[in-house]
Design a protein around this motif. Sequence first.
Motif, PDB file in Angstrom:
ATOM      1  N   PRO A  75      -0.151  -2.923  -4.544  1.00  0.00           N
ATOM      2  CA  PRO A  75       1.084  -2.948  -4.081  1.00  0.00           C
ATOM      3  C   PRO A  75       1.239  -1.987  -3.164  1.00  0.00           C
ATOM      4  N   GLY A  76       2.101  -2.202  -2.167  1.00  0.00           N
ATOM      5  CA  GLY A  76       2.497  -1.161  -1.114  1.00  0.00           C
ATOM      6  C   GLY A  76       1.154  -0.779   0.031  1.00  0.00           C
ATOM      7  N   LEU A  77       0.475  -1.734   0.137  1.00  0.00           N
ATOM      8  CA  LEU A  77      -0.804  -1.642   0.946  1.00  0.00           C
ATOM      9  C   LEU A  77      -0.340  -1.850   2.289  1.00  0.00           C
ATOM     10  N   ALA A  78       0.337  -2.655   2.596  1.00  0.00           N
ATOM     11  CA  ALA A  78       0.822  -3.258   4.003  1.00  0.00           C
ATOM     12  C   ALA A  78       1.438  -1.929   4.762  1.00  0.00           C
ATOM     13  N   ALA A  79       2.021  -1.196   3.914  1.00  0.00           N
ATOM     14  CA  ALA A  79       3.012   0.137   4.482  1.00  0.00           C
ATOM     15  C   ALA A  79       2.030   0.966   5.122  1.00  0.00           C
TER      16      ALA A  79
END
Length: 179
Positions: A75-79
Amino acid sequence: EDEVDEVDDILGEARWLLVGPPRSGTRWHFDPHSVSGWNCCLEGRKLWFFWPPTASDGWGTGWGGGRAAPAELPPGLAASLGAHAWLDRFLLPRLAGGGGSGLERLRWCVQKPGQVVYVPHGWWHLVINLTESVAFQGWIVSRHNAQASAAACADYAPRFAAWIRAKLRAQAQMEGEGG
């Protein structure tokens, strides 16, 4: 001799002494070459987050690699946030809001002095130093990840991949002889 040089090039940086201040750490990542990793905390405390691979993840998925569905990635990797920014901007707001979906696979632990954390190959992980920390860390190629490691290195380190496969064949032969 060339084989040995290539092995040294790949695994020559397989152990590190890590020193970091509070709030420092790593972004989400998995270890390269499909290796497993270990980290022995000598001083301080570290907060670890883990995200297990799925059948479709495979080695090498990440940072938009395209082989896994976004729901299967941490979760939140793309950020592409640093460790503490991820905690502040992504995880804590979701936990404060009741947890929400998408965090079911997230695992975590606090590592203290004298404890060793093992990270199997393919597992995503993010680490935050809670205090000033000193640790010794390394990579492992074992019978459990050797085939994956050889495949991961085949294009850019063919002699290393061949060396791993030769070791696996020798091991299989020894086991076949009852040794």
